[in-house]
Every structure is written in structure tokens, then in C-alpha cells.
Design an enzyme around this catalytic site. Structure first.
Site, PDB file in Angstrom:
ATOM      1  N   ASP A  72       0.810  -1.217   0.000  1.00  0.00           N
ATOM      2  CA  ASP A  72       0.000   0.000   0.000  1.00  0.00           C
ATOM      3  C   ASP A  72       0.843   1.266   0.000  1.00  0.00           C
ATOM      4  O   ASP A  72       0.331   2.358  -0.245  1.00  0.00           O
ATOM      5  CB  ASP A  72      -0.852   0.032   1.278  1.00  0.00           C
TER       6      ASP A  72
HETATM    7  C1  GLC Z   1      -0.608   2.525   5.750  1.00  0.00           C
HETATM    8  C2  GLC Z   1       0.175   1.364   6.329  1.00  0.00           C
HETATM    9  C3  GLC Z   1      -0.061   0.113   5.561  1.00  0.00           C
HETATM   10  C4  GLC Z   1      -1.538  -0.095   5.379  1.00  0.00           C
HETATM   11  C5  GLC Z   1      -2.230   1.151   4.823  1.00  0.00           C
HETATM   12  C6  GLC Z   1      -3.710   0.939   4.753  1.00  0.00           C
HETATM   13  O1  GLC Z   1      -0.200   2.779   4.464  1.00  0.00           O
HETATM   14  O2  GLC Z   1       1.554   1.611   6.355  1.00  0.00           O
HETATM   15  O3  GLC Z   1       0.530  -0.970   6.234  1.00  0.00           O
HETATM   16  O4  GLC Z   1      -1.722  -1.136   4.482  1.00  0.00           O
HETATM   17  O5  GLC Z   1      -1.955   2.229   5.645  1.00  0.00           O
HETATM   18  O6  GLC Z   1      -4.388   2.024   4.222  1.00  0.00           O
HETATM   19  C1  GLC Z   2      -1.583  -3.748   5.408  1.00  0.00           C
HETATM   20  C2  GLC Z   2      -2.809  -3.810   4.543  1.00  0.00           C
HETATM   21  C3  GLC Z   2      -2.619  -4.687   3.343  1.00  0.00           C
HETATM   22  C4  GLC Z   2      -1.362  -4.359   2.634  1.00  0.00           C
HETATM   23  C5  GLC Z   2      -0.176  -4.384   3.567  1.00  0.00           C
HETATM   24  C6  GLC Z   2       1.097  -3.948   2.899  1.00  0.00           C
HETATM   25  O1  GLC Z   2      -1.436  -4.935   6.132  1.00  0.00           O
HETATM   26  O2  GLC Z   2      -3.915  -4.247   5.277  1.00  0.00           O
HETATM   27  O3  GLC Z   2      -3.713  -4.542   2.469  1.00  0.00           O
HETATM   28  O4  GLC Z   2      -1.198  -5.272   1.591  1.00  0.00           O
HETATM   29  O5  GLC Z   2      -0.424  -3.523   4.648  1.00  0.00           O
HETATM   30  O6  GLC Z   2       1.099  -2.582   2.620  1.00  0.00           O
END
Ligand code: GLC
Ligand code: GLC
Length: 811
Positions: A483
Site C-alpha cells: 500500500d
Molecule cells: C498505511 C500502512 C499500511 C496499510 C495502509 C492501509 O499505508 O503503512 O501498512 O496497508 O496504511 O491504508
Molecule cells: C496492510 C494492509 C494490506 C497491505 C499491507 C502492505 O497490512 O492491510 O492490504 O497489503 O499492509 O502494505
């Protein structure tokens, strides 16, 4: 250092001190009504949706951290204490918290009085039952005053924590006998209410927080309790609570129990009232009637025990490694149920107000859950698919109650569509229920735009196939699985979303990770088509998959490992050409799982690079070197201080991919080493470093670049649970359902002399014995099913039988 121990026989983790490094929690409920409960009785309850229908209030990021829950105070002359220590924190003579499957028992003892608080959500009911049993171990009669406490949330957790100009005037309750009814907003548009009741006559009650605590105190110094005098307050606005006061005298050796029920009830709009302004309480009373006696409570607990016994019998290992057994047989599967239910909505780190159900998250959670209750997985697939758009893209998140996509975040996370194929294929392999592909499923929740599920899968594939960049790799959009890799959002304003500020839609940035997914899940889609006899479609797909395979080995290969992406200016990400972020974990795991470069030798090289550059004693970090400065062209990933989260943290979710990849190459020792490093039961002895619960996975462990290397965060709600169950059950133990039969192909450490597994699949119980007296890491020399030698590693589904005895000889 340990703060407790595993009791495998009872399937419990037993915590022996209330002073755990962080609250160590459990989940109660597995269907509609849920509670979070910490080892000191903190937490909250909700019905189906932690944002929209929250029953009790919880203050995140409080100080101290975990205050607010279901609290029971015992006043014994001048001494006031709680069995779970909080909130009064009177030192106890004895304390123990037993977190079990769907229940928690907290035991406290003080000055010869013991209290055992058993909390659970009964199957099929919309309530939490808290039974408190008190025993007098002294030689004299003891008279005690008991107070209960919950604080009501005004239903919508976001409003409850922000809209005070309204909230402080809306609170309403009714008190009737031993029952307290919370009915805020019931006068207007809500047709639901909460009830908090006890099965014995009360000496008094409170429903107004200030009256109970006093204007200047918290729960730890509630005046009504310390004075031993309930105020019989009736809340009007401000903060409604539920508190019962009960008097009890216990003879020497005598025990007495109190059954408290916190429940949710709904009425039809035309049946809301029994008299003007008075709630029709019939449905709550029906529920309360079921929990009036210890026998009723015991029966409900037994039913819960049987329910879990039954679920866990679907996959059961026997081996010489006790930690492996307890993770596989109990805690990993248990966590898979919780992640399936919660997605990323409610934990002690997810406030329940934010992300709800993630599209990719829920699809992956299903991979570790589908064997437990296939029909629930089926419904989930249909719900998720209904949030897909006609062009194959998907909402990134949806709300559990409404099942509607979240428009604030919208779509454009280009890995999302392919995860739908992953989930559906896993369901089909588990069940053989190809009928699901004919189910009519809306696009964008619009039933007029419904198409068979199979068509949804096709659009998922096409979405990726038709959106490629200059190198022929899939476009990344806002982000892929990571993400925080935001190659098309150049966010420079504080507070702006890194993912959705679309100020630089280059239309160029590409993802090698999605390419790996395309090969893996494209192939699974082709297999589905073959199974349906659609050979033309399947060869068309296979041709595209082959093309992508070649592209990855070409544009996606860096010489020693797979590249991660190309940014908006066509520069590689995750390449030795980069100054930081030269190698990323995700494409190494996904591409090798997809089989890319296995025969050409790239796969082995990539995994060697992971070992050389990313591995640490606590697990594999996400990338190296960590980004030390913020990069506009990369986004959120570079926002984190080095070693945390996606910036070179040990982001646990991606570790099992590498373990699976090692298994694909037949390296059982290494696959298991990776599995073990982040596996909670193996970390129990370093709980003072790891800090989160030793019975469940956390999202992240701080990486070697962080000052707090080895410290975990964000326990419970993580894709790590599902992927590690897939890893250990299907890759390491090697028992994997295929479309045609059960495949058995272990890849284990050579020191493991063998194991047994009971696996129920499609109604047949497979009793598998694997003999590794040869001391190898992989390879099946003989496979005998019901006395018959099976030439390949796949035992055809034995539809006509209930049991199938399988012996596997490795070598
Ligand atoms: C932030 C976090 C990530 C998560 C995302 C969800 O980017 O670092 O881990 O997946 O929020 O929106
Ligand atoms: C968080 C989010 C997941 C994402 C991950 C890596 O765990 O829930 O959707 O893939 O972060 O960013």
C-alpha cells in the site's frame, strides 16, 4: 522472558501476570456479535460492524493504554479489587488469565476471596455472557459488595468519539428490575438497543457515568464503589453506563455466581414501543431467559467447545515438534477465523472506525479459512465480488454492515482484481463447488448490472491483461499489495492520503509483483476454464501468461533478483542501480511461487539474494537498504523511519511467500527456518522483546535498521495468519487440495522424522502418515492410499468413502 504458558490440552494460553508488555487480547464471537477482551478485562463489543453498531465505548491511545471494558469490582470491607486487576489495580494474591477458543477466563484472588470471570459469546446469540463466580476460602462468613460496569458507546463509533456537541445531549436509558437498557437514538431512527442485565436481584444501579465515578475520577476511583453506595442514577445525556450493585454474603467455603449479559436486540419499526417512550423489550427478554442459571451457561460453553473441536478437526497434525503442533492445530487456525471475521476492522491497533473489509485483505484471509467453514467463504466471495466495477477494477475496501464499497478510498489498487481469482480458486479446490461460478453477482452493488461470478473472474484477468506499461509489465495504479509504494501520487502536503491524492497520474509506473500474481493467478484462472471445458479461453489465457512470464525474466530481472517496479519516469525500483531500496522481498516470493525462473535458475538466485541481503534473526525485512529520506516518486514507503512498517520492517505477511517459494524449490530446511523465525509460539521466550501476544501473528516486527529491532506491532489482524496457514499446511507439510485430488508433497526439515495429519476435505477424512526416516527435505518415494499405490502425488478425491488411509514414504 515469558508472561505465561501454553496449555495445549485445554487449547488455552495462560497469562500469569496482568503486567504484560502490551494488552494481550482475545476475541469472543464468531458470527455476528463480537467482543475484544484483554487479559485485564479491557475491550469492547459490537454487533456486526465495529464502526456503525458499537455497543460499548473504548478509548484508543489512552494513558494508561488499556482502560475501559467489562469491569467487576469487589468491595470487601475497605478493600476494593478487580479479578482482572484493572482498573483499580489492587495487588492480587493470585492472578491468571486463560484465553481459550472464543472464551476468556480471568481469575483473581484477594484476602481469601477468589473470583473467576468467564466471558464468551454464545453460539447463535447476540450477546456476551460474563459469569462471575465468587468463593470464600476463609474460615469466616464474608459480606461483599459487587459492582459491574460497562460504558455504552452511542452506536456510531466515529460520532461517539468526535461529535460531542450532540452526543452529550442524546444519551438515554431505561432501567427495569435487574436490566439496564441503553436506548440512545431509539426515539428516532434506530430500531435497536442494548441491554446489560444480571440474573440476581440488585441492591442498586447506576447509568450515569459522572454519578458513578464522581466528577473528578476515572473508573479506577469510582466513588459509588469505594463508598459502597450505588446512586441509582438515570442517565440523561452525557455518558450513559451500565452498573449493577449486588450484595452477597458467603459462608466459609461457599461459592456463588452471577451471570451478566450484555446484548444487542432489534425490533421491527412498527413494534418498537410497548408504551409511549418505553422500549418493547420482548426480544431482549427472550435472550436473557437463556442465561439465568449456571447449567444454561455451562451448556452454552460446552456447545462452544464442541463447535471449535469440530472446526479444528478439519486439519490436525501430530509431530515431534510441540510448537509446530500448537500453531497448526490451534492458534494459527483460530487466528484465521478472526481475520476472516474482522478483516482489518477492529483490533487493539485497528480502531474499528477505519478500514473495514479490505478487498485484497479479505480475499487473502479466505485462503486460510476456506477449509474451516466453506459455505461462509462462499458467501464472502459473492459479497466481495459485488464490490467490483464493470471494468474489472474494485473498491479497495467495503463496510461490513452495508457491504458497500468505500468511496473515500475508491479503486485503482491494481493488484486487487487478481486476488478475487486467488480466493475463488482456493474455494473451488477445497469444495469442488463449481456452481458458484454461475451465481449472478452485481457489479458496484448494482443488481441491474449482475453477471455470473465467472465473468467477474474474467474481468479481473482482463483488467490486468489490458493495462500494461512500457516494459509490458502490469500498471501499478495507486499501489499494489504494498500500500505504501505509491508511484503515481506525489504527495507533498502533510495529512494528505499517500494513496489517493492523484496529482501525478503518470499512467506509466509498472509492478513486477502484479506480474508475478498475473502468472500465478492467471494460471489458476486457466485451470478453472479447463475444468469447465473452455479450452479456447484457457489457451488464450495461457498464452498471455507465458508472455508475462518472459517479460518478468527480461524487464523484471535485475541480475541477482527480481526488480520491484518501474516508477513514473521508467526508473527501476528495487534494483542495484538504486541508491537505497535495491532489493524488495515481495517479487522474490510471488514470482517464485508463480514458478517464474525455476527452471532457468533465476528463482534460486533470487532466494539466495533474499538470504544474503534481507534475512535477520527475527525474520526477513521488506527491503534493503532502508530509505533514509522521503522520496516523492515512491510515496508512503519512504515516510516511515528506517526499519518500521513497509520501510524495511519485517512485514510479516510477505515472509511466508518466501518460505513457500523455498518449498517450491524443495528447500525444506530453509522453508522451515523462515516459517519458524516469525512464528509466535517460537518467540514466546523472548516476549519482552517481541511484546505482542505469543499465540498470534503480528503485522510487523521492527527491522534491523530500527532502534527497537525485534519489537512487534499490530497483532491479530494481518494477512500473515492466512498465508502462514497456507504455507505450513500446503507447502511445508505439502497437503494441498487440487481440482482433481488431494496432493501430498511435503517439503520439511530433514531432521523431522515424519508426521501425521488428519485432513477433512470434501467430506472425506484423510488420515495421512508421512515417514521421513530417510531424512530428506522433499521427495515422495511411495504413496499408498487405502492399500493402493498412487503413481503421482495426487490422491483422487474418494467421493464414495468417509475415510481414506494414506501412507507417504519420503525419499
Ligand atoms: C498505511 C500502512 C499500511 C496499510 C495502509 C492501509 O499505508 O503503512 O501498512 O496497508 O496504511 O491504508
Ligand atoms: C496492510 C494492509 C494490506 C497491505 C499491507 C502492505 O497490512 O492491510 O492490504 O497489503 O499492509 O502494505
Amino acid at each position: 522472558m515469558q508472561y505465561g504458558y501454553f496449555d495445549d490440552k485445554k487449547k488455552e494460553y495462560v497469562i500469569t501476570t496482568p503486567r504484560t508488555p502490551l494488552p494481550w487480547i482475545n476475541y469472543l464471537g464468531s458470527e455476528d456479535f463480537f467482543s475484544l477482551i484483554s487479559n485485564t478485562a479491557g475491550g469492547y463489543s459490537f454487533y456486526r460492524d465495529a464502526k456503525l453498531l458499537r455497543l460499548t465505548r473504548y478509548r484508543y491511545n489512552n494513558c494508561p493504554g488499556d482502560v475501559g471494558g467489562r469491569y467487576y469490582y469487589i468491595k470487601n470491607k475497605d478493600e476494593v479489587w478487580n479479578p482482572g486487576w484493572q482498573p483499580v489495580k489492587t495487588e492480587l494474591d493470585h492472578y491468571r488469565c486463560r484465553h481459550g477458543l472464543g472464551y476468556t477466563v480471568i481469575e483473581g484472588e484477594k484476602s481469601g476471596i477468589s473470583a473467576a470471570l468467564t466471558c464468551f459469546v454464545p453460539l447463535g446469540e447476540h450477546c456476551e455472557v460474563d459469569r462471575l463466580a465468587l468463593t470464600n476460602h476463609t474460615a469466616k462468613p464474608q459480606t461483599l459488595t459487587l459492582f459491574s460496569l460497562v460504558e455504552f458507546c452511542l452506536w456510531n463509533a466515529v460520532d461517539d468519539a468526535s461529535n460531542f456537541q450532540r452526543n452529550f445531549s442524546t444519551g438515554e436509558v431505561e432501567v427495569e428490575g435487574n436490566s439496564i437498557y441503553h436506548k440512545t437514538e431509539y426515539r428516532e431512527r434506530r430500531n435497536h438497543y442494548a441491554v446489560y442485565a444480571v440474573n440476581k436481584p440488585v441492591a442498586g444501579f447506576d447509568t450515569d457515568r459522572e454519578s458513578f465515578c464522581g466528577a473528578h475520577n476515572g473508573f479506577e476511583a469510582a466513588e459509588a464503589v469505594f463508598e459502597g453506595k450505588p446512586r441509582n442514577s438515570v442517565a440523561s445525556g452525557w455518558a450513559p453506563i451500565g452498573s449493577h450493585c449486588l450484595e452477597v454474603t458467603l459462608r466459609p467455603g461457599e461459592s456463588s455466581s452471577f451471570i451478566f449479559v450484555l446484548g444487542y436486540a432489534e425490533n421491527l419499526p412498527e413494534k418498537k414501543w410497548s408504551a409511549p417512550g418505553v422500549i418493547n423489550k420482548a426480544s431482549a427478554q427472550r435472550m436473557l431467559a437463556k442465561f439465568q442459571t449456571d447449567v444454561q451457561v455451562e451448556e452454552a460453553l460446552t456447545a462452544l467447545g464442541t463447535y471449535w473441536e469440530d472446526l479444528l478437526s478439519k486439519f490436525r497434525i501430530g509431530s515431534e515438534d510441540e510448537k509446530l503442533n500448537r500453531m497448526v492445530n490451534i492458534w494459527n487456525q483460530y487466528q484465521c477465523m478472526v481475520t476472516f471475521n474482522m478483516s482489518r476492522s477492529a483490533s487493539y491497533y485497528e480502531s474499528g472506525m477505519g478500514r473495514g473489509m479490505g478487498f485484497r485483505d479479505s480475499c487473502q484471509d479466505l485462503l486460510g479459512f476456506v477449509h474451516l467453514i466453506p459455505h461462509r467463504a462462499r458467501q464472502r466471495i459473492l459479497d466481495i465480488a459485488a464490490t467490483q466495477f464493470e471494468d474489472g477494477s474494485t473498491y479497495h475496501q467495503y463496510q461490513p454492515l452495508t457491504k458497500r464499497g468505500n468511496t473515500d478510498v475508491g479503486s485503482g489498487f491494481n493488484d486487487d482484481p487478481l486476488w478475487l481469482i486467488a480466493a475463488t480458486a482456493a474455494y473451488l479446490r477445497e469444495t469442488g463447488d463449481f456452481g458458484i461460478l454461475q451465481e449472478s453477482v452485481p457489479f458496484d452493488n448494482n443488481t441491474e448490472k449482475a453477471q455470473p461470478l465467472l465473468e467477474h473472474l474474467r474481468r479481473s484477468f482482463e483488467y490486468t491483461a489490458t493495462r500494461k506499461g512500457a516494459h509490458g509489465l502490469p500498471l501499478i495504479g495507486r499501489a499494489d499489495w504494498n500500500d505504501c509504494l505509491n508511484l503515481n501520487c506525489f504527495s507533498d502536503q502533510p495529512g494528505e492520503s499517500f494513496q489517493t491524492c492523484s496529482n501525478f497520474e503518470s499512467g506509466r509506473a509498472e509492478s513486477v509483483f502484479i506480474a508475478g500474481m498475473f502468472v500465478k493467478y492467471g494460471t489458476e484462472y486457466a485451470e478453472i476454464c479447463e475444468h469447465l471445458g473452455k479450452t479456447e479461453e484457457s489457451s488464450r489465457i495461457r498464452a498471455q501468461v507465458q508472455k508475462m512470464y518472459d517479460t518478468v525474466l527480461d524487464a523484471g530481472w535485475d541480475g541477482e533478483w527480481f526488480r520491484r517496479a518501474y516508477d513514473a519516469f521508467d526508473a527501476p525500483v528495487g534494483s542495484r542501480e538504486c541508491d537505497e531500496g535495491q532489493i524488495f522481498i515481495e517479487p522474490q516470493g510471488m514470482c517464485v511461487m508463480a514458478g517464474i525462473g525455476v527452471k532457468e535458475g533465476h528463482a534460486a538466485k533470487a532466494l539466495q539474494s533474499v538470504k544474503d541481503r534481507l534475512d535477520t534473526e527475527y525474520g526477513i525485512v521488506l527491503l534493503q537498504p532502508a530509505y533514509t529520506t522521503y522520496r516523492l516518486n515512491l510515496g508512503e514507503i519512504s515516510s516511515y523511519p528506517p526499519g518500521y512498517k513497509e520501510n524495511a520492517g519485517i512485514f510479516c505477511h510477505s515472509n511466508p511467500w518466501v518460505s513457500c517459494a523455498e518449498a517450491v524449490l524443495g528447500n525444506g530446511d530453509r522453508a522451515f527456518e523462515i516459517y519458524r523465525k516469525i512464528c509466535p509460539a517460537y518467540l514466546e521466550e523472548i516476549s519482552e522483546i517481541h511484546r505482542t501476544e505469543p499465540y498470534v501473528y503480528s503485522q510487523m516486527i521492527a527491522g534491523k535498521d530500527a532502534p527497537r529491532f525485534g519489537e512487534a506491532k499490530n497483532s491479530w489482524l494481518t494477512g500473515t495468519a492466512a498465508w502462514n496457514f497456507v504455507n505450513v499446511s500446503q507447502y511445508i507439510l505439502g497437503i494441498r487440495p487440487t481440482f482433481d485430488g488431494l496432493c501430498i508433497d511435503p517439503c520439511i526439515p530433514k531432521t523431522l522424522s515424519g508426521f501425521t495429519v488428519d485432513r477433512i476435505c470434501r467430506g472425506v477424512r484423510y488420515r495421512i502418515t508421512v515417514d521421513n526416516s530417510a531424512g530428506v527435505q522433499n521427495g515422495v518415494r511411495r504413496l499408498i492410499a487405502d492399500g493402493i499405490e498412487v503413481p503421482y502425488r495426487i490422491v483422487p478425491y474418494a467421493v464414495h468413502k468417509k475415510d481414506c488411509i494414506i501412507t507417504v514414504i519420503m525419499g
